[in-house]
Design a protein around this motif. Structure first.
Motif, PDB file in Angstrom:
ATOM      1  N   ASN A   6       0.814  -1.220   0.000  1.00 34.89           N
ATOM      2  CA  ASN A   6       0.000   0.000   0.000  1.00 34.89           C
ATOM      3  C   ASN A   6       0.846   1.268   0.000  1.00 34.89           C
ATOM      4  OD1 ASN A   6      -2.538  -1.087  -0.219  1.00 34.89           O
ATOM      5  ND2 ASN A   6      -2.801  -1.319   1.978  1.00 34.89           N
ATOM      6  N   ASN A   7       2.019   1.209   0.624  1.00 38.29           N
ATOM      7  CA  ASN A   7       2.880   2.393   0.648  1.00 38.29           C
ATOM      8  C   ASN A   7       3.435   2.725  -0.725  1.00 38.29           C
ATOM      9  OD1 ASN A   7       2.544   2.553   3.427  1.00 38.29           O
ATOM     10  ND2 ASN A   7       4.383   1.373   3.849  1.00 38.29           N
ATOM     11  N   ASN A   8       3.484   1.738  -1.619  1.00 35.61           N
ATOM     12  CA  ASN A   8       4.068   1.936  -2.945  1.00 35.61           C
ATOM     13  C   ASN A   8       3.079   1.766  -4.084  1.00 35.61           C
ATOM     14  OD1 ASN A   8       6.766   2.324  -1.972  1.00 35.61           O
ATOM     15  ND2 ASN A   8       6.805   0.159  -1.507  1.00 35.61           N
ATOM     16  N   LYS A   9       1.795   1.758  -3.791  1.00 37.58           N
ATOM     17  CA  LYS A   9       0.805   1.502  -4.841  1.00 37.58           C
ATOM     18  C   LYS A   9       0.817   2.568  -5.937  1.00 37.58           C
ATOM     19  CE  LYS A   9      -2.912   3.424  -2.047  1.00 37.58           C
ATOM     20  NZ  LYS A   9      -4.024   3.075  -1.196  1.00 37.58           N
ATOM     21  N   ARG A  10       1.387   3.712  -5.641  1.00 32.30           N
ATOM     22  CA  ARG A  10       1.487   4.761  -6.669  1.00 32.30           C
ATOM     23  C   ARG A  10       2.427   4.351  -7.803  1.00 32.30           C
ATOM     24  NH1 ARG A  10       4.981   5.618  -2.829  1.00 32.30           N
ATOM     25  NH2 ARG A  10       7.035   6.447  -3.282  1.00 32.30           N
ATOM     26  N   LEU A  11       3.181   3.266  -7.601  1.00 33.86           N
ATOM     27  CA  LEU A  11       4.151   2.804  -8.596  1.00 33.86           C
ATOM     28  C   LEU A  11       3.569   1.835  -9.617  1.00 33.86           C
ATOM     29  CD1 LEU A  11       7.167   2.191  -6.202  1.00 33.86           C
ATOM     30  CD2 LEU A  11       6.745   4.198  -7.637  1.00 33.86           C
ATOM     31  N   PHE A  12       2.299   1.432  -9.468  1.00 36.62           N
ATOM     32  CA  PHE A  12       1.709   0.441 -10.375  1.00 36.62           C
ATOM     33  C   PHE A  12       1.880   0.842 -11.830  1.00 36.62           C
ATOM     34  CE2 PHE A  12      -1.442  -2.504  -8.118  1.00 36.62           C
ATOM     35  CZ  PHE A  12      -0.684  -2.533  -6.971  1.00 36.62           C
ATOM     36  N   LEU A  13       1.499   2.052 -12.172  1.00 33.26           N
ATOM     37  CA  LEU A  13       1.553   2.498 -13.567  1.00 33.26           C
ATOM     38  C   LEU A  13       2.994   2.529 -14.063  1.00 33.26           C
ATOM     39  CD1 LEU A  13       0.075   3.487 -16.056  1.00 33.26           C
ATOM     40  CD2 LEU A  13       0.205   5.806 -15.143  1.00 33.26           C
ATOM     41  N   GLU A  14       3.920   2.972 -13.230  1.00 34.95           N
ATOM     42  CA  GLU A  14       5.324   3.018 -13.631  1.00 34.95           C
ATOM     43  C   GLU A  14       5.868   1.615 -13.899  1.00 34.95           C
ATOM     44  OE1 GLU A  14       9.642   4.600 -12.050  1.00 34.95           O
ATOM     45  OE2 GLU A  14       7.827   5.385 -11.116  1.00 34.95           O
ATOM     46  N   LEU A  20      -2.643  -6.080 -13.825  1.00 34.69           N
ATOM     47  CA  LEU A  20      -3.349  -5.444 -14.936  1.00 34.69           C
ATOM     48  C   LEU A  20      -4.796  -5.109 -14.597  1.00 34.69           C
ATOM     49  CD1 LEU A  20      -1.915  -7.542 -17.880  1.00 34.69           C
ATOM     50  CD2 LEU A  20      -1.282  -5.218 -17.207  1.00 34.69           C
ATOM     51  N   ASN A  21      -5.405  -5.864 -13.682  1.00 33.86           N
ATOM     52  CA  ASN A  21      -6.797  -5.624 -13.300  1.00 33.86           C
ATOM     53  C   ASN A  21      -6.918  -4.835 -12.007  1.00 33.86           C
ATOM     54  OD1 ASN A  21      -7.774  -7.084 -15.520  1.00 33.86           O
ATOM     55  ND2 ASN A  21      -7.483  -8.997 -14.417  1.00 33.86           N
ATOM     56  N   SER A  22      -5.804  -4.336 -11.501  1.00 32.65           N
ATOM     57  CA  SER A  22      -5.798  -3.615 -10.234  1.00 32.65           C
ATOM     58  C   SER A  22      -6.562  -2.296 -10.328  1.00 32.65           C
ATOM     59  CB  SER A  22      -4.352  -3.335  -9.822  1.00 32.65           C
ATOM     60  OG  SER A  22      -4.298  -2.327  -8.867  1.00 32.65           O
ATOM     61  N   LEU A  23      -7.349  -2.025  -9.303  1.00 29.86           N
ATOM     62  CA  LEU A  23      -8.056  -0.749  -9.238  1.00 29.86           C
ATOM     63  C   LEU A  23      -7.077   0.413  -9.177  1.00 29.86           C
ATOM     64  CD1 LEU A  23     -10.900  -1.623  -6.715  1.00 29.86           C
ATOM     65  CD2 LEU A  23     -11.066  -1.412  -9.198  1.00 29.86           C
ATOM     66  N   TYR A  24      -5.942   0.219  -8.487  1.00 28.43           N
ATOM     67  CA  TYR A  24      -4.937   1.272  -8.386  1.00 28.43           C
ATOM     68  C   TYR A  24      -4.373   1.609  -9.762  1.00 28.43           C
ATOM     69  CZ  TYR A  24      -5.054  -0.084  -3.480  1.00 28.43           C
ATOM     70  OH  TYR A  24      -5.452  -0.378  -2.212  1.00 28.43           O
ATOM     71  N   LEU A  25      -4.089   0.588 -10.556  1.00 28.09           N
ATOM     72  CA  LEU A  25      -3.546   0.819 -11.888  1.00 28.09           C
ATOM     73  C   LEU A  25      -4.552   1.580 -12.739  1.00 28.09           C
ATOM     74  CD1 LEU A  25      -1.420   0.435 -14.100  1.00 28.09           C
ATOM     75  CD2 LEU A  25      -2.508  -1.756 -14.628  1.00 28.09           C
ATOM     76  N   HIS A  26      -5.812   1.162 -12.717  1.00 32.31           N
ATOM     77  CA  HIS A  26      -6.830   1.831 -13.537  1.00 32.31           C
ATOM     78  C   HIS A  26      -7.047   3.268 -13.087  1.00 32.31           C
ATOM     79  CE1 HIS A  26      -7.827  -1.566 -16.045  1.00 32.31           C
ATOM     80  NE2 HIS A  26      -7.706  -2.333 -14.970  1.00 32.31           N
ATOM     81  N   GLU A  27      -6.974   3.514 -11.792  1.00 34.31           N
ATOM     82  CA  GLU A  27      -7.104   4.878 -11.277  1.00 34.31           C
ATOM     83  C   GLU A  27      -5.925   5.737 -11.738  1.00 34.31           C
ATOM     84  OE1 GLU A  27      -8.590   8.222  -9.334  1.00 34.31           O
ATOM     85  OE2 GLU A  27      -9.553   6.362  -9.956  1.00 34.31           O
ATOM     86  N   MET A  65      -4.080   5.234 -14.398  1.00 37.03           N
ATOM     87  CA  MET A  65      -4.207   5.415 -15.847  1.00 37.03           C
ATOM     88  C   MET A  65      -5.233   6.511 -16.154  1.00 37.03           C
ATOM     89  SD  MET A  65      -4.028   1.409 -16.936  1.00 37.03           S
ATOM     90  CE  MET A  65      -4.202   1.589 -18.697  1.00 37.03           C
ATOM     91  N   ARG A  66      -6.326   6.522 -15.405  1.00 37.37           N
ATOM     92  CA  ARG A  66      -7.351   7.550 -15.595  1.00 37.37           C
ATOM     93  C   ARG A  66      -6.775   8.937 -15.297  1.00 37.37           C
ATOM     94  NH1 ARG A  66     -10.497  10.544 -12.800  1.00 37.37           N
ATOM     95  NH2 ARG A  66      -9.913   9.663 -10.799  1.00 37.37           N
ATOM     96  N   LYS A  67      -6.042   9.050 -14.188  1.00 39.09           N
ATOM     97  CA  LYS A  67      -5.450  10.343 -13.821  1.00 39.09           C
ATOM     98  C   LYS A  67      -4.410  10.789 -14.846  1.00 39.09           C
ATOM     99  CE  LYS A  67      -6.112  10.104  -8.840  1.00 39.09           C
ATOM    100  NZ  LYS A  67      -5.451   9.976  -7.521  1.00 39.09           N
ATOM    101  N   GLU A  68      -3.617   9.849 -15.344  1.00 42.13           N
ATOM    102  CA  GLU A  68      -2.606  10.169 -16.359  1.00 42.13           C
ATOM    103  C   GLU A  68      -3.273  10.670 -17.637  1.00 42.13           C
ATOM    104  OE1 GLU A  68       1.255  10.608 -17.827  1.00 42.13           O
ATOM    105  OE2 GLU A  68       0.565  10.239 -15.790  1.00 42.13           O
ATOM    106  N   THR A  69      -4.369  10.030 -18.034  1.00 41.82           N
ATOM    107  CA  THR A  69      -5.116  10.457 -19.220  1.00 41.82           C
ATOM    108  C   THR A  69      -5.659  11.870 -19.026  1.00 41.82           C
ATOM    109  OG1 THR A  69      -5.716   8.172 -19.709  1.00 41.82           O
ATOM    110  CG2 THR A  69      -7.059   9.890 -20.738  1.00 41.82           C
ATOM    111  N   GLN A  70      -6.197  12.157 -17.832  1.00 42.07           N
ATOM    112  CA  GLN A  70      -6.708  13.501 -17.549  1.00 42.07           C
ATOM    113  C   GLN A  70      -5.595  14.546 -17.590  1.00 42.07           C
ATOM    114  OE1 GLN A  70      -8.679  13.056 -13.758  1.00 42.07           O
ATOM    115  NE2 GLN A  70     -10.700  12.971 -14.722  1.00 42.07           N
ATOM    116  N   ARG A  71      -4.435  14.193 -17.014  1.00 41.06           N
ATOM    117  CA  ARG A  71      -3.302  15.128 -17.034  1.00 41.06           C
ATOM    118  C   ARG A  71      -2.899  15.454 -18.468  1.00 41.06           C
ATOM    119  NH1 ARG A  71      -1.411  12.825 -12.139  1.00 41.06           N
ATOM    120  NH2 ARG A  71      -0.455  11.063 -13.182  1.00 41.06           N
ATOM    121  N   LYS A  72      -2.837  14.438 -19.292  1.00 44.59           N
ATOM    122  CA  LYS A  72      -2.446  14.657 -20.688  1.00 44.59           C
ATOM    123  C   LYS A  72      -3.496  15.466 -21.428  1.00 44.59           C
ATOM    124  CE  LYS A  72       0.587  10.703 -21.150  1.00 44.59           C
ATOM    125  NZ  LYS A  72       0.805   9.385 -21.715  1.00 44.59           N
TER     126      LYS A  72
END
Length: 143
Positions: free
Chosen positions: A72-80, A97-104, A106-113
């Protein structure tokens, strides 16, 4: 690690601290009765050399498995992790690949772009990043 379809020795496991490496190594040995070794900067050079002859997973055209535990401390690294591993052609586990953290992420990265926000720091956007950080820090102080 119990699924022999996904796991074939040798396996290389990455963790974020020396103590974690040693504890995980011991736990895998006790629970699964697998020979395990850990390597980190507290090991002597002789120990590290001995361990490297054991743990060369996937070097020089040989196949191997690398496992990275993300807590949980490193879940921000899923996308990386996904972005770094996908181009290699390596298989990623469905749990990642099915992780909620990864999809979240990816969604935030898409919004940033979409909004033109780039996480890359360049000489052109450095001052904007500093100003944005200062504004958010001031808002937090006032709250």
């Amino acid at each position: 690690m119990q699924d022999r379809k996904l796991y074939h020795p040798p396996v290389l496991v990455f963790v974020d601290c020396k103590l974690g490496a040693d504890l995980l190594c011991d736990a895998i040995h006790k629970v699964m009765d697998l020979k395990t070794v850990s390597i980190h900067s507290d090991k002597s050079q002789i120990e590290r050399n001995r361990i490297l002859q054991v743990g060369r997973a996937g070097r020089l055209g040989h196949r191997g498995t690398a496992i990275t535990f993300i807590n949980n401390n490193n879940k921000r690294l899923f996308l990386e992790v996904v972005n770094r591993v996908k181009p290699t052609g390596s298989l990623l586990p469905p749990q990642l690949l099915n992780s909620l953290y990864l999809h979240e992420q990816m969604r935030k990265e898409t919004q940033r772009k979409k909004h033109g926000e780039d996480s890359t720091v360049t000489k052109d956007n450095l001052m904007d990043i500093i100003r944005k950080h200062d504004r958010s820090a001031n808002k937090k102080r006032k709250s």
